[in-house]
Design a protein around this motif. Sequence first.
Motif, PDB file in Angstrom:
ATOM      1  N   CYS A  45      -1.193  -7.806  -3.514  1.00 19.57           N
ATOM      2  CA  CYS A  45       0.281  -7.709  -2.805  1.00 19.57           C
ATOM      3  C   CYS A  45       0.913  -7.274  -4.336  1.00 19.57           C
ATOM      4  O   CYS A  45       1.339  -8.134  -5.173  1.00 19.57           O
ATOM      5  N   SER A  55       0.767  -1.277  -0.062  1.00 24.01           N
ATOM      6  CA  SER A  55       0.200   0.011  -0.046  1.00 24.01           C
ATOM      7  C   SER A  55       0.954   1.287   0.083  1.00 24.01           C
ATOM      8  O   SER A  55       0.577   2.360  -0.753  1.00 24.01           O
ATOM      9  N   SER A 106      -3.206  -2.768  -1.529  1.00 26.42           N
ATOM     10  CA  SER A 106      -2.776  -3.558  -0.576  1.00 26.42           C
ATOM     11  C   SER A 106      -3.302  -5.244  -0.889  1.00 26.42           C
ATOM     12  O   SER A 106      -4.493  -5.126  -1.385  1.00 26.42           O
TER      13      SER A 106
END
Lengths: 324, 168
Positions: free
Chosen positions: A193, A180, A186
């Motif tokens: 990811c 993030s 995120s």
Amino acid sequence: MQLICPAGTPAALRDAVDLGADAVYCGFRDETNARNFPGLNFSREELEREIAYAHSRQVHVLVAINTFMRAGSEALWERAVDDAVRLGADALILADLGLIAYTAERHPQARRHLSVQAGAANADHIGFLVEAFGIKRAVLPRVLSLTEVAALTREVPCETEVFVFGGLCVMEEGRCSLSSYATGLSPNMHGVCSPASHVRYRKDGEAMVSMLGDFTINRFGAGEAAGYPTICKGRFTAEGRDGYVFEDPVSLDALAHLDTLHKAGVSALKIEGRQRGRAYVAQVVKEIRRRLQSGSGAADGAEALRRMSEGQRTTEGSYDRRWR
Amino acid sequence: MLPPILRLLATPLPLPLVQGMAQASLTHILREHPGLFDRLGTFAARPIAISPTDAPFDFTLVLARRSVRVTRRGATPPAYATRICGPIVLLLALAEGRLDGDAEFFGRHISIEGDMETALALRNAAESIPLDFVRDLAPPWRWAQRPGQAVLGAVRRSLLEREGVPCN
């Protein structure tokens, strides 16, 4: 111990079912699950069809709805739960407390598993969720040692499931903000990811440079095995030295400890890798099933598994944590 | 790597011939596997360059238009969103789901430049369909299908074995 296998596509699910999975876990094509990658995951129609296929072969299907709900958009996650239950999922893998509560209230008969994304690493945490929301199984974070896994499994009033092979997240899962920080996206909120939209690879002479957003993550020399462009496995300069600060680009391989995990009372072994291809799923499922059946950690297929691994290296991670 | 004799034979092939064969093959595969577009979504409109490092041609696909443009290695290829490079047998084995894309990438056997989202979408879309080049590219005429598949199957088996890729 059950063998829980990943599936990012219907084809991978069928491979996993045919090659020896006891259960397969998968997700919908949206940000309700932690592998929200382009072209991956299941439509409602596909899930219904593949659940029927798995059930016809006595294999369970677990649906991961394991990201955290975005305020104001809760309906997306609630609809995912409703649909997974309606389509016949054998269990839901959940992380968000609000969503767990919703599921317990609306679908009390649905089996609820606690996702690794919930980051539940102690008996009090898990015990509370079992008591409050009827959690049947907790997937343990990959930061525990074998001793801790055994102790926790003895203490908690539910089944435990642990990762034994695949991508190794070394952070506090469900709370990691590294992706993030670099990209605004995120795994916890968006299901990604190091999202592909922010990843670039470029050649620099014989080297390959990986970038995430504006950050250089790594530089792999000629012929050096590469890894994912995650910050936790990036190469940093610290105190005048270059190297890996958090973790190397490497995958988890805890197959040498199957017997220990069995004796500890662990109920299920999980393979990471819904984002991986059919060849990975087939190779890994086949090899782990073989080892479970032979009752040995025999390393005949170890080389093939190593070649499947990030950085073409494996580690026992925290299971073999000797520094504590 | 592609056997040198095959590379030698391919090099002098006229570009229009290779272009025609590539376009016919792509058209046929997309007709056989319409499910590919379901997973590709909007990424189907982005140009994807496939550059076999051991073959004398590059292939730039725009799947939404069902088109492929072939260029000779060294010539300026059309603009692309993403470019996937690697030995041709590995690229074909990846498309058929015989190899894992991440593993080949970790091992530096293939490389990807440009837009990773498009590359991922293509990989996942290809994984989701039962692509089989022997079946899909066999001659369309009924009488020629069985011998055509036998020849293509033998060539595929031989090439995969050279690379150590399972060919069952």
